[in-house]
Design a protein around this motif. Structure first.
Motif, PDB file in Angstrom:
ATOM      1  N   MET A   1      81.191  44.439 112.846  1.00  0.00           N
ATOM      2  CA  MET A   1      80.078  45.381 112.913  1.00  0.00           C
ATOM      3  C   MET A   1      79.853  46.003 111.533  1.00  0.00           C
ATOM      4  SD  MET A   1      79.595  48.750 115.319  1.00  0.00           S
ATOM      5  CE  MET A   1      79.612  47.764 116.835  1.00  0.00           C
ATOM      6  N   ALA A   2      78.589  46.037 111.122  1.00  0.00           N
ATOM      7  CA  ALA A   2      78.255  46.592 109.808  1.00  0.00           C
ATOM      8  C   ALA A   2      78.558  48.082 109.755  1.00  0.00           C
ATOM      9  CB  ALA A   2      76.776  46.360 109.497  1.00  0.00           C
ATOM     10  N   LYS A   3      79.030  48.509 108.611  1.00  0.00           N
ATOM     11  CA  LYS A   3      79.350  49.922 108.425  1.00  0.00           C
ATOM     12  C   LYS A   3      78.069  50.739 108.319  1.00  0.00           C
ATOM     13  CE  LYS A   3      82.267  52.899 105.583  1.00  0.00           C
ATOM     14  NZ  LYS A   3      83.138  52.953 104.392  1.00  0.00           N
ATOM     15  N   LYS A   4      78.027  51.860 109.031  1.00  0.00           N
ATOM     16  CA  LYS A   4      76.832  52.702 109.019  1.00  0.00           C
ATOM     17  C   LYS A   4      76.637  53.383 107.667  1.00  0.00           C
ATOM     18  CE  LYS A   4      76.462  53.788 113.950  1.00  0.00           C
ATOM     19  NZ  LYS A   4      76.392  54.877 114.955  1.00  0.00           N
ATOM     20  N   GLN A   5      75.376  53.470 107.267  1.00  0.00           N
ATOM     21  CA  GLN A   5      75.020  54.151 106.018  1.00  0.00           C
ATOM     22  C   GLN A   5      75.295  55.646 106.141  1.00  0.00           C
ATOM     23  OE1 GLN A   5      73.126  53.135 102.961  1.00  0.00           O
ATOM     24  NE2 GLN A   5      73.865  55.149 102.426  1.00  0.00           N
ATOM     25  N   LYS A   6      75.889  56.216 105.116  1.00  0.00           N
ATOM     26  CA  LYS A   6      76.110  57.656 105.079  1.00  0.00           C
ATOM     27  C   LYS A   6      75.486  58.218 103.809  1.00  0.00           C
ATOM     28  CE  LYS A   6      80.336  58.344 107.784  1.00  0.00           C
ATOM     29  NZ  LYS A   6      81.719  58.902 107.763  1.00  0.00           N
ATOM     30  N   PHE A   7      75.171  59.506 103.862  1.00  0.00           N
ATOM     31  CA  PHE A   7      74.629  60.200 102.707  1.00  0.00           C
ATOM     32  C   PHE A   7      75.557  61.366 102.382  1.00  0.00           C
ATOM     33  CE2 PHE A   7      71.186  58.015 104.747  1.00  0.00           C
ATOM     34  CZ  PHE A   7      70.473  57.468 103.691  1.00  0.00           C
ATOM     35  N   TYR A   8      75.796  61.569 101.112  1.00  0.00           N
ATOM     36  CA  TYR A   8      76.773  62.569 100.683  1.00  0.00           C
ATOM     37  C   TYR A   8      76.078  63.682  99.893  1.00  0.00           C
ATOM     38  CZ  TYR A   8      79.909  58.791 101.937  1.00  0.00           C
ATOM     39  OH  TYR A   8      80.552  57.787 102.626  1.00  0.00           O
ATOM     40  N   VAL A   9      76.232  64.901 100.394  1.00  0.00           N
ATOM     41  CA  VAL A   9      75.667  66.069  99.714  1.00  0.00           C
ATOM     42  C   VAL A   9      76.744  66.677  98.828  1.00  0.00           C
ATOM     43  CG1 VAL A   9      74.740  68.395 100.002  1.00  0.00           C
ATOM     44  CG2 VAL A   9      74.034  66.568 101.560  1.00  0.00           C
ATOM     45  N   VAL A  10      76.414  66.885  97.572  1.00  0.00           N
ATOM     46  CA  VAL A  10      77.327  67.542  96.637  1.00  0.00           C
ATOM     47  C   VAL A  10      76.661  68.836  96.176  1.00  0.00           C
ATOM     48  CG1 VAL A  10      78.536  67.396  94.432  1.00  0.00           C
ATOM     49  CG2 VAL A  10      78.306  65.355  95.870  1.00  0.00           C
ATOM     50  N   TRP A  11      77.184  69.960  96.666  1.00  0.00           N
ATOM     51  CA  TRP A  11      76.648  71.267  96.270  1.00  0.00           C
ATOM     52  C   TRP A  11      77.190  71.681  94.903  1.00  0.00           C
ATOM     53  CZ3 TRP A  11      77.970  70.252 101.365  1.00  0.00           C
ATOM     54  CH2 TRP A  11      76.977  70.451 102.335  1.00  0.00           C
ATOM     55  N   LEU A  12      78.469  71.399  94.686  1.00  0.00           N
ATOM     56  CA  LEU A  12      79.098  71.730  93.409  1.00  0.00           C
ATOM     57  C   LEU A  12      79.743  70.468  92.866  1.00  0.00           C
ATOM     58  CD1 LEU A  12      79.989  73.742  91.261  1.00  0.00           C
ATOM     59  CD2 LEU A  12      81.982  74.292  92.661  1.00  0.00           C
ATOM     60  N   GLY A  13      79.136  69.913  91.838  1.00  0.00           N
ATOM     61  CA  GLY A  13      79.630  68.677  91.242  1.00  0.00           C
ATOM     62  C   GLY A  13      78.991  68.486  89.883  1.00  0.00           C
ATOM     63  N   ASN A  14      79.169  67.317  89.334  1.00  0.00           N
ATOM     64  CA  ASN A  14      78.609  67.037  88.008  1.00  0.00           C
ATOM     65  C   ASN A  14      77.973  65.646  87.984  1.00  0.00           C
ATOM     66  OD1 ASN A  14      77.995  67.276  85.279  1.00  0.00           O
ATOM     67  ND2 ASN A  14      79.968  66.470  84.625  1.00  0.00           N
ATOM     68  N   PRO A  15      76.650  65.589  88.402  1.00  0.00           N
ATOM     69  CA  PRO A  15      75.819  66.716  88.843  1.00  0.00           C
ATOM     70  C   PRO A  15      75.815  66.872  90.359  1.00  0.00           C
ATOM     71  CG  PRO A  15      74.434  64.810  88.516  1.00  0.00           C
ATOM     72  CD  PRO A  15      75.843  64.365  88.213  1.00  0.00           C
ATOM     73  N   ALA A  16      75.264  67.995  90.832  1.00  0.00           N
ATOM     74  CA  ALA A  16      75.054  68.178  92.264  1.00  0.00           C
ATOM     75  C   ALA A  16      73.910  67.267  92.691  1.00  0.00           C
ATOM     76  CB  ALA A  16      74.698  69.635  92.558  1.00  0.00           C
ATOM     77  N   GLY A  17      73.836  66.985  93.993  1.00  0.00           N
ATOM     78  CA  GLY A  17      72.750  66.132  94.464  1.00  0.00           C
ATOM     79  C   GLY A  17      73.075  65.469  95.783  1.00  0.00           C
ATOM     80  N   ILE A  18      72.250  64.507  96.160  1.00  0.00           N
ATOM     81  CA  ILE A  18      72.445  63.727  97.375  1.00  0.00           C
ATOM     82  C   ILE A  18      72.686  62.286  96.965  1.00  0.00           C
ATOM     83  CG2 ILE A  18      71.436  62.966  99.563  1.00  0.00           C
ATOM     84  CD1 ILE A  18      69.680  65.441  99.526  1.00  0.00           C
ATOM     85  N   TYR A  19      73.767  61.700  97.454  1.00  0.00           N
ATOM     86  CA  TYR A  19      74.141  60.342  97.071  1.00  0.00           C
ATOM     87  C   TYR A  19      74.228  59.448  98.307  1.00  0.00           C
ATOM     88  CZ  TYR A  19      75.356  62.732  92.751  1.00  0.00           C
ATOM     89  OH  TYR A  19      75.305  63.499  91.618  1.00  0.00           O
ATOM     90  N   ASP A  20      73.871  58.179  98.123  1.00  0.00           N
ATOM     91  CA  ASP A  20      73.893  57.265  99.263  1.00  0.00           C
ATOM     92  C   ASP A  20      75.107  56.339  99.271  1.00  0.00           C
ATOM     93  OD1 ASP A  20      73.282  55.560  97.205  1.00  0.00           O
ATOM     94  OD2 ASP A  20      71.270  55.057  97.934  1.00  0.00           O
ATOM     95  N   SER A  21      76.116  56.675  98.446  1.00  0.00           N
ATOM     96  CA  SER A  21      77.368  55.904  98.479  1.00  0.00           C
ATOM     97  C   SER A  21      78.540  56.817  98.125  1.00  0.00           C
ATOM     98  CB  SER A  21      77.312  54.730  97.492  1.00  0.00           C
ATOM     99  OG  SER A  21      77.462  55.163  96.159  1.00  0.00           O
ATOM    100  N   TRP A  22      79.679  56.519  98.713  1.00  0.00           N
ATOM    101  CA  TRP A  22      80.878  57.308  98.459  1.00  0.00           C
ATOM    102  C   TRP A  22      81.316  57.172  97.001  1.00  0.00           C
ATOM    103  CZ3 TRP A  22      83.520  61.300  99.069  1.00  0.00           C
ATOM    104  CH2 TRP A  22      84.884  61.381  98.810  1.00  0.00           C
ATOM    105  N   LYS A  23      81.090  56.000  96.432  1.00  0.00           N
ATOM    106  CA  LYS A  23      81.475  55.758  95.042  1.00  0.00           C
ATOM    107  C   LYS A  23      80.733  56.701  94.102  1.00  0.00           C
ATOM    108  CE  LYS A  23      81.941  52.031  91.647  1.00  0.00           C
ATOM    109  NZ  LYS A  23      81.719  50.580  91.388  1.00  0.00           N
ATOM    110  N   GLU A  24      79.412  56.863  94.345  1.00  0.00           N
ATOM    111  CA  GLU A  24      78.618  57.764  93.502  1.00  0.00           C
ATOM    112  C   GLU A  24      79.023  59.215  93.720  1.00  0.00           C
ATOM    113  OE1 GLU A  24      74.630  56.726  94.633  1.00  0.00           O
ATOM    114  OE2 GLU A  24      74.374  55.499  92.843  1.00  0.00           O
ATOM    115  N   CYS A  25      79.331  59.541  94.985  1.00  0.00           N
ATOM    116  CA  CYS A  25      79.783  60.897  95.304  1.00  0.00           C
ATOM    117  C   CYS A  25      81.091  61.207  94.577  1.00  0.00           C
ATOM    118  CB  CYS A  25      79.956  61.038  96.814  1.00  0.00           C
ATOM    119  SG  CYS A  25      80.577  62.654  97.334  1.00  0.00           S
ATOM    120  N   GLN A  26      82.028  60.253  94.616  1.00  0.00           N
ATOM    121  CA  GLN A  26      83.317  60.446  93.938  1.00  0.00           C
ATOM    122  C   GLN A  26      83.124  60.676  92.442  1.00  0.00           C
ATOM    123  OE1 GLN A  26      85.283  56.793  95.420  1.00  0.00           O
ATOM    124  NE2 GLN A  26      86.951  58.123  96.082  1.00  0.00           N
TER     125      GLN A  26
END
Length: 211
Positions: A1-26
């Protein structure tokens, strides 16, 4: 079964934002003390969360809270003698546009974009300032609705505070941001800005419907 898409909100990060992959969030939170972030199942949930505070979501699930009858009664109905503004961004950054509509009839009063490499917060801010200028020009006593706490805060401070970096692609966006900031600093207005109560009333009338 394909893994469901998740979106990651970063309120405090460098930079803050919304990311569509865990790698970008990390990458965004790496090396940031006390980084604030959380995953969501849809972009719409992530967008709404990004416009709020991390404390509203810390340790909580993403399930929406249902308002009680008492809470709904306290909030009341929206004021229809108003205009409503909203923005949409396909990514963060991504192609962004914004508009203002008559709250009662949903007639579009103004629309700008799409622009390259904008963010939702930037669009919400530009929409709100455009709405204020529009109402002043019309000599209207109507109030204005926005569903963005961040944009309302920027307007009150008369200064935008985006993490977006200026590039050749978003030069026009920054020209509009600087123009909006100058307008706030050089103009007075009596228009009352009201936070749109999405939980009680549903999506703001100016919403682009991209859910």
């Amino acid at each position: 079964m394909a893994k469901k898409q998740k979106f990651y909100v970063v309120w405090l990060g460098n930079p803050a934002g919304i990311y569509d992959s865990w790698k970008e969030c990390q990458r965004s939170i790496k090396g940031v003390p006390g980084a604030q972030y959380k995953s969501f199942l849809t972009f719409n949930e992530a967008k709404k969360a990004y416009n709020k505070e991390y404390a509203d979501y810390k340790g909580k699930g993403t399930k929406k809270k249902t308002l009680s009858k008492e809470e709904l009664k306290k909030i009341g109905d929206p004021n229809l003698y108003t205009i409503s503004v909203d923005a949409a961004s396909s990514g963060n950054p991504g192609i962004m546009e914004y508009r203002g509509v008559d709250t009662q009839t949903h007639q579009q009063l103004f629309h700008q974009g799409p622009f390259q490499q904008g963010t939702n917060n930037v669009g919400e801010f530009l929409a709100l300032v455009h709405g204020l200028a529009y109402l002043k020009q019309q000599k209207s006593d109507r109030k204005i609705y926005s569903d963005s706490k961040i944009a309302i805060g920027w307007v009150k401070k008369k200064k935008y505070n985006t993490k977006l970096k200026q590039t050749t692609k978003n030069k026009k966006v920054f020209e509009l941001l600087n123009r909006a900031e100058d307008w706030l600093k050089n103009n007075t207005y009596s228009t009352i800005i009201i936070k749109w109560e999405t939980k009680a009333w549903g999506e703001i009338p100016a919403d682009f419907g991209r859910k």
